[in-house]
Design a protein around this motif. Structure first.
Motif, PDB file in Angstrom:
ATOM      1  N   ILE A  55       0.648  -1.466  -0.010  1.00 21.03           N
ATOM      2  CA  ILE A  55      -0.016   0.375   0.265  1.00 21.03           C
ATOM      3  C   ILE A  55       0.728   1.335   0.460  1.00 21.03           C
ATOM      4  O   ILE A  55       0.682   2.422  -0.781  1.00 21.03           O
ATOM      5  N   GLY A  56       1.747   1.077   0.979  1.00 19.86           N
ATOM      6  CA  GLY A  56       2.469   2.345   0.924  1.00 19.86           C
ATOM      7  C   GLY A  56       3.689   2.817  -0.446  1.00 19.86           C
ATOM      8  O   GLY A  56       3.596   3.512  -1.172  1.00 19.86           O
ATOM      9  N   ARG A  59       0.940   3.955  -3.275  1.00 22.40           N
ATOM     10  CA  ARG A  59       0.619   5.072  -2.907  1.00 22.40           C
ATOM     11  C   ARG A  59       2.180   6.578  -3.397  1.00 22.40           C
ATOM     12  O   ARG A  59       1.993   7.446  -3.825  1.00 22.40           O
ATOM     13  N   ASP A  60       3.688   5.925  -3.383  1.00 16.63           N
ATOM     14  CA  ASP A  60       4.672   6.625  -3.377  1.00 16.63           C
ATOM     15  C   ASP A  60       4.705   6.645  -4.856  1.00 16.63           C
ATOM     16  O   ASP A  60       5.408   7.316  -4.978  1.00 16.63           O
ATOM     17  N   PRO A  63       0.564   8.124  -8.179  1.00 16.52           N
ATOM     18  CA  PRO A  63      -0.954   8.972  -8.198  1.00 16.52           C
ATOM     19  C   PRO A  63      -2.153   9.349  -8.293  1.00 16.52           C
ATOM     20  O   PRO A  63      -2.103   8.062  -9.297  1.00 16.52           O
ATOM     21  N   ALA A  65      -3.224   6.973  -7.335  1.00 15.15           N
ATOM     22  CA  ALA A  65      -4.657   5.557  -6.436  1.00 15.15           C
ATOM     23  C   ALA A  65      -4.200   5.899  -5.775  1.00 15.15           C
ATOM     24  O   ALA A  65      -4.411   6.184  -4.194  1.00 15.15           O
ATOM     25  N   VAL A  66      -5.917   5.221  -5.017  1.00 14.74           N
ATOM     26  CA  VAL A  66      -6.776   5.441  -3.573  1.00 14.74           C
ATOM     27  C   VAL A  66      -6.675   3.889  -2.929  1.00 14.74           C
ATOM     28  O   VAL A  66      -7.779   3.094  -3.459  1.00 14.74           O
ATOM     29  N   LEU A  67      -6.789   3.789  -1.150  1.00 11.19           N
ATOM     30  CA  LEU A  67      -7.428   2.468  -1.145  1.00 11.19           C
ATOM     31  C   LEU A  67      -8.076   2.565  -0.425  1.00 11.19           C
ATOM     32  O   LEU A  67      -8.995   3.467   0.488  1.00 11.19           O
ATOM     33  N   GLU A  71      -7.256   1.252   6.943  1.00  2.00           N
ATOM     34  CA  GLU A  71      -6.079   1.377   6.787  1.00  2.00           C
ATOM     35  C   GLU A  71      -5.278   0.405   7.363  1.00  2.00           C
ATOM     36  O   GLU A  71      -5.822  -0.411   8.151  1.00  2.00           O
ATOM     37  N   LEU A  83      -7.087  -1.252  -4.566  1.00  2.00           N
ATOM     38  CA  LEU A  83      -7.342   0.357  -4.401  1.00  2.00           C
ATOM     39  C   LEU A  83      -8.101   0.471  -5.624  1.00  2.00           C
ATOM     40  O   LEU A  83      -8.548   0.214  -6.953  1.00  2.00           O
ATOM     41  N   ILE A  85      -6.936   3.557  -9.128  1.00  2.00           N
ATOM     42  CA  ILE A  85      -6.541   4.353  -9.669  1.00  2.00           C
ATOM     43  C   ILE A  85      -7.045   4.974 -10.654  1.00  2.00           C
ATOM     44  O   ILE A  85      -7.732   4.819 -12.144  1.00  2.00           O
TER      45      ILE A  85
END
Length: 177
Positions: A55-56, A59-60, A63, A65-67, A71, A83, A85
């Protein structure tokens, strides 16, 4: 309604089941379940750690991408990462991941192979384009840190190509040379 036999033969159990009860198989299943229960907490922690890295990393590097869902933590199912995208259609992302040797899905397993927006994401309030951008990655007992690294190395380029082929006006794929 009477039960219909699945196997035919000697007619044990009033003709519902044929053959001898597989005692060795039942004992083996019970032992396997005991072993799985003994390792459940350790495996949950291992999968949680892998999912957190996944997940991390997404995200890094990706751009938009939403979980979807909780969390990382105790309230999260460790083996599933869902996710969305932005600016992609999941089918294009899945194709790119498949070409990279990565198995993934775009929706619930119960509707695999159906080219429709995810009913789960729609129920969460996403519009059709958002519901079509879902990517489901699952982890299991064979998942390794190297597997996570493979996904994180491939996904940014796969998403870039999927976005290049995406037509936001039409909401479908266009041919890109």
């Amino acid at each position: 309604m009477p039960l219909t036999p699945v196997l035919h033969g000697g007619g044990q159990e009033r003709s519902v089941r044929s053959g001898t009860v597989p005692v060795a198989g039942a004992v083996a299943l019970a032992r396997a379940m005991e072993m799985a229960e003994q390792e459940r907490e350790i495996e949950h922690a291992r999968l949680s750690a892998l999912a957190t890295v996944l997940i991390g990393g997404v995200r890094d590097t990706v751009p938009g991408a939403v979980l979807r869902g909780p969390e990382p933590g105790p309230d999260r199912l460790a083996s599933h990462v869902l996710l969305t995208i932005e600016g992609t259609d999941a089918e294009a992302v899945l194709f790119g991941l498949d070409m990279a040797g990565i198995s993934a899905a775009s929706g619930a397993a119960c509707v695999a192979g159906v080219n429709q927006p995810s009913h789960v994401l729609e129920a969460m309030g996403l519009d059709e384009a958002g519901a079509r951008s879902g990517l489901r990655l699952t982890l299991g007992h064979t998942s390794t840190p190297a597997d996570i690294q493979t996904v994180l190395e491939a996904l940014p380029e796969v998403v870039r190509r999927a976005r290049a082929a995406y037509s936001p006006r039409r909401g479908d794929q266009v041919e890109v040379a």
